[in-house]
Design a protein around this motif. Structure first.
Motif, PDB file in Angstrom:
ATOM      1  N   ARG A 512       0.836  -1.188   0.000  1.00 55.28           N
ATOM      2  CA  ARG A 512       0.000   0.000   0.000  1.00 55.28           C
ATOM      3  C   ARG A 512       0.882   1.252   0.000  1.00 55.28           C
ATOM      4  O   ARG A 512       1.667   1.437  -0.912  1.00 55.28           O
ATOM      5  N   ALA A 513       0.768   2.091   1.003  1.00 57.52           N
ATOM      6  CA  ALA A 513       1.549   3.336   1.020  1.00 57.52           C
ATOM      7  C   ALA A 513       2.939   3.148   1.616  1.00 57.52           C
ATOM      8  O   ALA A 513       3.761   4.072   1.584  1.00 57.52           O
ATOM      9  N   LEU A 514       3.216   1.947   2.164  1.00 58.59           N
ATOM     10  CA  LEU A 514       4.467   1.708   2.867  1.00 58.59           C
ATOM     11  C   LEU A 514       5.531   1.155   1.917  1.00 58.59           C
ATOM     12  O   LEU A 514       5.268   0.241   1.132  1.00 58.59           O
ATOM     13  N   ASN A 515       6.747   1.716   1.997  1.00 57.23           N
ATOM     14  CA  ASN A 515       7.886   1.262   1.207  1.00 57.23           C
ATOM     15  C   ASN A 515       9.069   1.026   2.141  1.00 57.23           C
ATOM     16  O   ASN A 515       9.362   1.853   3.014  1.00 57.23           O
ATOM     17  N   PHE A 516       9.739  -0.087   1.913  1.00 53.93           N
ATOM     18  CA  PHE A 516      10.897  -0.431   2.738  1.00 53.93           C
ATOM     19  C   PHE A 516      11.996  -0.943   1.816  1.00 53.93           C
ATOM     20  O   PHE A 516      11.899  -2.032   1.249  1.00 53.93           O
ATOM     21  N   ASP A 517      13.047  -0.139   1.629  1.00 51.58           N
ATOM     22  CA  ASP A 517      14.163  -0.472   0.739  1.00 51.58           C
ATOM     23  C   ASP A 517      15.388  -0.825   1.566  1.00 51.58           C
ATOM     24  O   ASP A 517      15.710  -0.142   2.548  1.00 51.58           O
ATOM     25  N   ASN A 518      16.101  -1.866   1.116  1.00 52.84           N
ATOM     26  CA  ASN A 518      17.280  -2.334   1.850  1.00 52.84           C
ATOM     27  C   ASN A 518      18.391  -2.691   0.868  1.00 52.84           C
ATOM     28  O   ASN A 518      18.138  -3.274  -0.186  1.00 52.84           O
ATOM     29  N   LYS A 538      22.366   0.035   3.949  1.00 54.55           N
ATOM     30  CA  LYS A 538      21.546   1.240   4.024  1.00 54.55           C
ATOM     31  C   LYS A 538      20.093   0.845   3.814  1.00 54.55           C
ATOM     32  O   LYS A 538      19.776  -0.068   3.039  1.00 54.55           O
ATOM     33  N   HIS A 539      19.232   1.547   4.512  1.00 54.56           N
ATOM     34  CA  HIS A 539      17.819   1.193   4.555  1.00 54.56           C
ATOM     35  C   HIS A 539      16.994   2.478   4.484  1.00 54.56           C
ATOM     36  O   HIS A 539      17.390   3.518   5.029  1.00 54.56           O
TER      37      HIS A 539
END
Length: 644
Positions: A512-518, A538-539
């Motif tokens: 949905r609106a949540l993004n989590f990049d790693n 990095k996150h």
């Protein structure tokens, strides 16, 4: 030629912009527009499509086109060039200062290399200038401001057609940053501009480019941790540094380039029609005058920072003048194709042979040197299908760099319903950088070495799985006769081979609106002459949403960087190199930033607080030894793309 020349050209471009409307026009309505937003045009602002539809290519490879896509908000808050890389670099804690990669990278070396690479991310070369295929003039502007007026960066791109057959392109970047620590300053200018002419029938193309880079640095040698107390650590400026008066470095790097090509067969290309097969003859002429200057007028009062490099207590300096003239001729045949699902041109196949000659006139304070590079190179690239790309390259040195070579192979394969798999292999031999051979300070020779060639073998592979948002990579390097600078700042060559094994993983989770990049890099390095963090990651965690009836795009979140403790190298301005040190181990330090990104049509804006950890800990954030990042500080920036 001084920097005033580039300022005049920038002013001239601004005058061109001033005579044009600022908002682009299009026949399509603004995406996601509501009935209220559709009335904006009635008050003087015209509607436009959010897609720029701007394509560009590089003169070195005109058969490969790219679409300009710097309009998204993702990572827009990463304004610093060292943070815009796949894996971050470390610098001296000041925007625009000397930098070093935190992950080992296989270098590309063909011919004489002087050895100054600590400012590469801030400079432009003629080969870096893209030429655009567009119907209207295009401008891309970016500006960021720190907590004071002395901390800013401006970046601009501009292109327009002056006639049906003549395109003009310009890139400019200016970094002006007075560091928060004492005697620290960066003032960098990078400028490249050029014209692309193509004949009416499309057989002849000419590219004339000019690049100018000026690096002006004041370095303080880093802080002195043993002198940091509760009384002087309240602000960065109060903390004792090694070079109280500062050491100055001034580099000027210019380049004039002419590349012209003639297509022996084929249909016209000026109307974007690609011939069935081209047979090109290319000639390129480059003249590159550069100067490298360093001076410290008070080295006797600087706490033994220079150690054995202090050849004269009255002052230290070096001045190196390097002029090079290169000629290359290339004969190639190739065929282009449209990229799948796009009208962009991609290279279907390319076969090229080339001969490169470069004359070097190198002047140091006590010695002059003349060298000649002569290289034979070949390139073979082909795509048997839309799913498979194969690229190979080779070069061989024939004159002063005789015995230098490089063999490289690259393969990319699309895996149906899974993703893609890439593999690369490189084997090369190259002469060490000239600076490791000979260096003078205040007219006295510091070293005169005769090092063997460096041999390097590299194997790497990467698996991309878009459905899972996952990237997995592995790379192995074996380097023999690696050169380095020891803890005294002297050039050395390792006798044993260095093994470098790297694992890399990237993952993006979107719900949905949540993004989590790693992004995580794990590297194991044999020996003790190459020192990098074992683990770097990095996150970025953020939410994306729209407000004001979908008129304003917003991102809000946090960035986290993490690296394990290691004996980071320190920067030595008297050589312009990073050298080993054995006293200070960096902390295992998670650096936290908070940001807000906003977007209205093609206008983007960010606000950011960096290094929030300093509110909760007294530890310094080091990525380069003795040069910590500032305490928590505020920054904002904006970007604007225009078609006019």
């Amino acid at each position: 030629m001084k920097i005033h020349f580039s300022h005049i050209l920038i002013l001239w471009s601004c005058l061109l912009l001033a005579n044009s409307p600022l908002w682009a026009q299009t026949d399509r309505p603004l995406p996601n527009s509501s009935p209220d937003t559709s009335q904006v045009a009635e008050v003087g602002v015209e509607e436009f499509d959010d897609e720029l539809n701007v394509r560009y290519f590089y003169a070195d490879k005109p058969g490969e086109e790219f679409e300009f896509n710097d309009t998204l908000m993702d990572y827009f808050q990463q304004y610093d060039p060292i943070r815009m890389q796949e894996v971050d670099y470390g610098h001296l804690g000041n925007l625009g200062s000397a930098h070093q990669a935190l992950q080992y990278q296989t270098p590309f070396r063909r011919g004489l290399d002087l050895g100054f690479h600590q400012f590469d991310l801030y400079t432009y070369e003629s080969a870096d200038l893209p030429f655009y295929k567009l119907d209207k003039a295009f401008t891309n502007l970016f500006f960021t401001q720190g907590s004071t007026q002395l901390e800013n960066m401006f970046r601009g791109q501009f292109s327009r057609n002056f006639s049906k057959n003549l395109n003009y392109s310009l890139h400019y970047q200016r970094i002006n940053n007075t560091g928060l620590y004492r005697s620290l300053k960066a003032q960098n200018t990078a400028f490249v501009t050029g014209f692309w002419y193509h004949s009416p029938k499309g057989k002849y193309n000419a590219y004339i480019t000019y690049a100018y880079n000026e690096i002006r640095q004041r370095d303080n040698g880093g802080i002195i941790p043993s002198l940091v107390t509760e009384n002087n650590r309240d602000t960065e400026f109060n903390i004792p540094v090694s070079l109280n008066e500062g050491a100055e470095s001034r580099y000027a790097i210019r380049e004039f380039a002419l590349l012209h090509t003639y297509n022996l067969v084929g249909k016209p290309d000026s109307t974007q029609q690609q011939p069935s097969r081209s047979f090109l003859i290319r000639h390129q002429l480059n003249y590159r005058p550069t100067t490298y200057k360093f001076f410290d007028e008070n080295p006797d009062d600087d706490n033994d920072f220079y150690d054995t490099l202090r050849t004269d207590t009255r002052g230290l300096r070096y001045f190196i003048r390097h002029r090079s003239l290169s000629n290359s001729i290339r004969i190639s045949t190739g065929k282009a194709r449209s990229a799948e699902g796009s009208n962009l041109k991609k290279q279907k196949d390319l076969l090229e042979i080339a001969l490169h000659h470069r004359l070097h006139l190198l002047g140091q304070e006590a010695a002059d040197t003349t060298l000649n590079d002569l290289f034979l190179s070949g390139r073979w690239e082909f795509s048997p299908s839309d799913r498979l790309d194969v690229k190979t390259y080779a070069h061989l040195g024939l004159w002063n760099q005789a015995g230098d070579y490089r063999l490289e192979g690259y393969l990319s394969f699309d895996l149906p319903s899974i993703g893609s798999l890439t593999a690369q292999a490189v084997t090369q031999a190259y002469a060490p950088a000239f600076l490791t051979h000979r260096h003078y300070l205040s007219g006295q020779q510091i070293w005169n070495n005769s090092f063997d060639k460096t041999f390097e073998n590299s194997l790497s592979g990467q698996l991309n799985i878009p459905k899972l948002g996952l990237r997995l990579g592995v790379q192995y390097n074996l380097v023999t006769n690696m050169t380095y600078f020891d803890s005294l700042g002297l050039a050395r060559q390792g006798g044993n081979s260095v093994n470098i094994l790297q694992f890399r993983a990237g993952h993006r989770l979107k719900w949905r609106a949540l993004n989590f990049d790693n992004e995580v890099v794990l590297q194991e390095i044999g020996g003790d002459i190459l020192r990098l963090p074992t683990l770097f990651s990095k996150h970025s965690l953020f939410v994306s949403f729209k407000i004001f009836r979908n008129f304003l795009d917003v991102q809000a979140g946090a960035d986290l960087r993490f690296s394990t403790a290691y004996l980071a190298q320190r920067y030595q301005p008297a050589t312009g190199q990073f050298q080993l040190q054995n006293q200070l181990e960096t902390n295992t330090y998670p650096a936290l930033d908070a940001f807000f990104n906003f977007k209205v049509r093609r206008l983007r804006f960010f606000v950011k607080m960096e290094n929030l950890n300093s509110y909760f800990t007294n530890d310094f954030l080091y990525l380069i030894a003795y040069n910590p990042n500032p305490y928590a500080y505020f920054r904002m920036g904006l970007s604007w793309q225009l078609l006019h």
